[in-house]
Enzyme design. Structure first.
Site, mmCIF file in Angstrom:
data_model
loop_
_atom_site.group_PDB
_atom_site.id
_atom_site.type_symbol
_atom_site.label_atom_id
_atom_site.label_comp_id
_atom_site.label_asym_id
_atom_site.label_seq_id
_atom_site.Cartn_x
_atom_site.Cartn_y
_atom_site.Cartn_z
ATOM 1 N N LYS A 40 -4.153 -5.711 -6.385
ATOM 2 C CA LYS A 40 -2.892 -5.774 -5.638
ATOM 3 C C LYS A 40 -1.850 -4.965 -6.381
ATOM 4 C CE LYS A 40 -0.443 -7.305 -2.198
ATOM 5 N NZ LYS A 40 0.140 -5.946 -2.075
ATOM 6 N N GLN B 243 0.924 -4.685 -13.674
ATOM 7 C CA GLN B 243 0.755 -5.457 -12.446
ATOM 8 C C GLN B 243 -0.197 -6.628 -12.653
ATOM 9 O OE1 GLN B 243 2.403 -3.992 -9.478
ATOM 10 N NE2 GLN B 243 2.274 -6.107 -8.824
ATOM 11 N N LYS C 223 1.949 -9.319 -14.281
ATOM 12 C CA LYS C 223 2.947 -9.802 -13.328
ATOM 13 C C LYS C 223 2.298 -10.697 -12.279
ATOM 14 C CE LYS C 223 5.654 -6.614 -11.776
ATOM 15 N NZ LYS C 223 6.196 -5.481 -10.993
ATOM 16 N N LYS D 41 -2.685 -0.097 -8.836
ATOM 17 C CA LYS D 41 -1.548 0.758 -8.476
ATOM 18 C C LYS D 41 -2.110 2.083 -7.997
ATOM 19 C CE LYS D 41 3.025 0.421 -8.535
ATOM 20 N NZ LYS D 41 3.789 -0.780 -8.154
ATOM 21 N N ASP E 215 6.000 1.223 -2.646
ATOM 22 C CA ASP E 215 6.675 1.416 -3.931
ATOM 23 C C ASP E 215 7.672 2.547 -3.693
ATOM 24 O OD1 ASP E 215 6.352 0.432 -6.919
ATOM 25 O OD2 ASP E 215 6.582 2.607 -7.067
ATOM 26 N N THR F 151 12.018 -8.566 -4.053
ATOM 27 C CA THR F 151 12.087 -8.240 -5.475
ATOM 28 C C THR F 151 13.507 -8.400 -5.994
ATOM 29 O OG1 THR F 151 10.281 -6.646 -5.168
ATOM 30 C CG2 THR F 151 11.510 -6.535 -7.227
ATOM 31 N N ASN G 259 15.687 -0.594 -2.801
ATOM 32 C CA ASN G 259 15.689 -1.973 -2.321
ATOM 33 C C ASN G 259 15.943 -2.981 -3.432
ATOM 34 O OD1 ASN G 259 15.290 -1.395 0.387
ATOM 35 N ND2 ASN G 259 13.063 -1.584 0.280
#
Length: 447
Positions: free
Chosen positions: A92, A113, A116, A128, A168, A211, A242
């Site tokens: 993911k 990632q 996280k 990624k 992203d 986020t 964002n």
């Protein structure tokens, strides 16, 4: 070669295998320094070589992307998908389209990632991907053709139980829509293979905001633990995407004073604090080449060309732009200005020497793998909604996001105390808590 410690042996292995990949080496070293003491007292971690296995991607897929511009000319770009680890669940992580994208950056992002995603408690692995394609100044039709060509190559490597990409930098709902449409045509299925989709076909409420909102929710947990509060705190935010915009929105709604936003061209400084109406104008204009300077031209604050926010006094510094944006001299300015908190909204926004300087100071430093995990958590909720064919309301999802950030904070707090200190180290706490979950999964699944 003789090594004086397990750390030296690992560091030599890391540098030898990844020569020239500075971003990746920096990310791995930062985590390895915190988890080596844990490995040293767990024979099963050493036996299973868990750190080595986490630092080596399961696979790196590299492919050619051939597409046609509006003049009928063929263009060739390079695409990647780094599938770092799936010991906790399907890979993911987002897709990034930017001319600076390379294997080192994607490996660093995929490695981060994994940690996280582990902190969220959700069954998600880490990955990624992206391309060195530059969508700036491309037409909508050109972006569509590029996305279709990209997914034509990527589709055979992704799926709801295999690898679930998301957006992203430069990959928003438009790009996700084109990517998903091509996947659906090729796979002949309608499944939750990509997150960040528009609401009309399986997207989730709160995804765009998640986020940035999560950064503020985590900050509030940190401040509450320190008997402090967000109200009237002055926040310098970098970035204009964002994460930055929705962190600013949530911070303002909770009583904070947002004094900066920035992009690669400069910084918008609003000395008295950004008003919600002005921020909404910036959000509505965010696709512009320079929405921040446009806002300054409309009387919203002062435009500081080629400047960053870090020389401006504040209570909270919140880097939300990109990796290594805070350099050593910026870190020194932050310390000199007596900033109380540095909360990362971006992935690895501190250079290695800047991070060392801030760690040695008295301010509270919050790593992005903890504070900006709200986006991937919401992606996990979108995957669940897709699997159950049951969309959830904004309020329900926002509460799930708050609960997730509180859960991550509690893990960081619990593992963040060193034996010789009564002050929590959130970076160590995040690294250790995530590593334990990943390491235990590796040991349990064998080799």
């Amino acid at each position: 070669m003789t090594y004086t410690s397990n750390w030296d042996k690992f560091d030599h292995w890391l540098n030898t295998r990844n020569q020239g990949q500075d971003e990746f080496i920096q990310a791995v070293r930062e985590i390895a320094a915190d988890v080596q003491p844990i490995i040293n007292v767990h024979e099963e971690y050493k036996h299973h070589r868990v750190l080595y296995r986490l630092a080596e991607p399961d696979r790196i897929i590299t492919f050619k992307v051939v597409w046609q511009n509006d003049n009928g000319e063929l263009r060739i770009n390079r695409g990647w998908r780094v599938q770092q680890s799936n010991v906790l669940g399907p890979y993911k992580g987002g897709l990034r389209f930017h001319p600076t994208v390379n294997e080192s950056i994607l490996k660093f992002l995929a490695f981060e990632q994994c940690f996280k995603n582990a902190l969220t408690g959700l069954p998600l692995g880490g990955g990624k991907g992206g391309s060195d394609f530059n969508p700036k100044h491309c037409s909508d039709a050109e972006i569509m053709r590029f996305c279709q060509a990209f997914m034509t190559e990527l589709n055979r490597h992704v799926g709801p139980q295999t690898d679930v990409p998301a957006g992203d930098i430069n990959v928003g709902q438009r790009e996700i829509g084109y990517l998903y449409g091509q996947y659906r045509r090729l796979a002949n299925e309608f499944g939750g293979t990509i997150t960040g989709k528009p609401l009309e076909f399986g997207g989730s409420l709160v995804r765009e905001e998640a986020t940035g909102y999560g950064v503020i929710y985590f900050t509030e947990n940190v401040m509450s633990a320190a008997d402090d509060k967000l109200t009237d705190k002055r926040i310098n935010i970098s970035g204009a995407g964002n994460v930055a915009l929705y962190a600013a929105q949530k911070a303002i709604s909770h009583g904070a004073i947002v004094t900066t936003l920035s992009n690669s061209k400069g910084t918008l400084h609003i000395k008295e604090g950004l008003e919600s109406t002005d921020l909404n104008m910036i959000i509505s204009n965010k696709e512009s080449d320079n929405a921040l300077k446009d806002a300054a031209d409309e009387g919203v604050g002062e435009w500081l060309a080629r400047a960053t926010p870090w020389a401006i006094p504040c209570d909270i510094a919140m880097p939300c732009a990109t990796q290594n944006e805070i350099l050593l001299q910026d870190a020194q300015r932050i310390i000199d200005n007596k900033v109380q908190y540095v909360v990362e909204g971006a992935n690895m926004p501190l250079s290695e020497d800047a991070a060392e300087l801030l760690h040695a100071s008295d301010l509270v430093y919050i790593p992005g793998k903890a504070s900006n995990a709200g986006g991937v958590a919401m992606s996990g909720f979108e995957m669940s909604q897709n699997a159950q064919f049951e969309p959830l309301s904004f309020g329900v999802l926002d509460q799930k996001l708050k609960d997730t950030m509180a859960h991550i904070h509690s893990q960081c707090w619990e593992d963040g105390f060193a034996a010789d200190s009564d002050q929590v180290n959130y970076s160590r706490g995040a690294n250790v808590a995530a590593f334990r979950r990943l390491a235990d999964a590796i040991v349990a699944q064998g080799y």
